[in-house]
Design a protein around this motif. Structure first.
Motif, short mmCIF file in Angstrom:
data_model
loop_
_atom_site.label_atom_id
_atom_site.label_comp_id
_atom_site.label_asym_id
_atom_site.label_seq_id
_atom_site.Cartn_x
_atom_site.Cartn_y
_atom_site.Cartn_z
N SER A 191 0.82 -1.21 0.00
CA SER A 191 0.00 0.00 0.00
C SER A 191 0.86 1.25 0.00
N ASP A 195 -3.39 3.97 5.70
CA ASP A 195 -4.83 4.14 5.61
C ASP A 195 -5.39 3.54 4.32
N LEU A 196 -4.58 2.79 3.58
CA LEU A 196 -4.99 2.07 2.37
C LEU A 196 -5.65 2.99 1.33
N ARG A 200 -9.20 1.24 -0.33
CA ARG A 200 -10.51 1.34 0.34
C ARG A 200 -11.60 1.67 -0.66
N ARG A 201 -11.31 2.56 -1.61
CA ARG A 201 -12.31 2.92 -2.62
C ARG A 201 -12.62 1.73 -3.52
N TRP A 203 -12.48 -1.43 -2.73
CA TRP A 203 -13.33 -2.37 -1.98
C TRP A 203 -14.76 -1.86 -1.88
N ARG A 204 -14.93 -0.58 -1.61
CA ARG A 204 -16.29 -0.01 -1.50
C ARG A 204 -17.04 -0.11 -2.82
N ARG A 210 -15.64 -2.65 3.64
CA ARG A 210 -14.29 -2.17 3.91
C ARG A 210 -13.29 -3.31 3.76
#
Length: 296
Positions: A191, A195-196, A200-201, A203-204, A210
């Motif tokens: 990463s 905070d990835l 994260r986006r 995955w969403r 999350r």
């Protein structure tokens, strides 16, 4: 007598709340940076920071000293930089803030076409905003839009992020998003930050949840992440424009689930009060034209 370098080190420590990070930005050793701070505190006669387990917090005296010093130190540094560059009096200058990745992929190939002198500062999105607010740069190239009064943004281009894995990765035939999520969750992830960001986006957007992954490596450089992937260190999300620019006969990496991509805007930010400054408008116009022509 106070050494001018003590002031510069104090400013760096104040901005980063860390001797280690300040030493890195000033290209100094940590002991040397600590000595600068200790010498200045001895001269002032009281502590300028309180030490916590995680960071240095400025004392009231430290805050007062910073407010007096910062404008003068930064002004002197900019004037010195201008003298060092021997700027041509017939050419205008623009100060650019950018991440190293954006500068490498979108600006370097275009520099020879600019009838401008440039000074470039590197940093992450938060640091670039700080530089713009302090008028240390005229424009910033960023992927993050802050809702900050007096700051405006125009769109440069859209980037598309895809999952990239080592070339020899065995990817099973996954028919559903759930199967793909299970496979991706089991990989060794690299990463850009703890905070990835972008992960994260991803995955969403595709899995509506999350990510539960813990990165095995955190590397704040997209180019170095690509190199690490090619060495078999793990998988990550990278922009397709970078993969295109680094395409070689045997790249050492492959794109996984190519149709699953997340999009992100690249932006040019500037102060609203400077929106009619000719050199800024000219730069924005030219760089947009270069992007359309495929130069960047």
């Amino acid at each position: 007598m106070v050494d001018f370098e003590w002031y510069r080190s104090f400013i760096a420590i104040y901005k980063h709340n860390s001797v280690t990070e300040a030493a890195r930005t000033r290209i100094m050793t940590q002991p040397a940076m600590s000595q600068h701070l200790a010498s200045l505190e001895a001269e002032v006669g009281e502590p300028l920071f309180t030490r916590t387990t995680r960071k240095l917090v400025p004392t009231e005296r430290g805050k007062q000293l910073y407010s007096h010093l910062a404008p003068h130190i930064e002004s002197l540094e900019e004037k010195t930089m201008g003298l060092k560059l021997h700027l041509s009096p017939t050419m205008e200058m623009i100060k650019i803030g950018s991440t190293q990745e954006l500068f490498t992929e979108h600006i370097i190939s275009y520099l020879s076409r600019l009838d401008l002198n440039t000074i470039t500062y590197f940093g992450d999105a938060d640091r670039l905003l700080e530089l713009l607010k302090e008028d240390r740069v005229d424009i910033i190239l960023t992927t993050k839009k802050f809702m900050t009064p007096g700051i405006e943004y125009v769109r440069l281009m859209e980037e598309r992020f895809v999952v990239v894995a080592p070339i020899g990765t065995n990817v099973p035939e996954c028919k559903t998003y759930k199967e793909k999520e299970l496979w991706l969750s089991g990989q060794r992830w690299i990463s850009y930050g703890l905070d990835l960001p972008i992960i994260r986006r991803y995955w969403r957007e595709f899995f509506k949840t999350r990510p539960t992954i813990n990165p095995v490596h955190v590397i704040p450089s997209l180019h170095l992440i690509l190199m690490a992937i090619a060495e078999g260190a793990g998988v990550s999300l990278l922009p397709t424009y970078m993969l295109k620019h680094h395409k070689v006969t045997e790249p050492g990496w492959r794109v996984v689930f190519e149709q699953m991509s997340v999009r992100n805007e690249l932006l040019i930010g500037f102060k609203s009060k400077h929106k009619h400054v000719l050199v800024i408008n000219d730069f924005i116009k030219r760089i947009n034209e270069a992007q359309i022509e495929g130069v960047i």
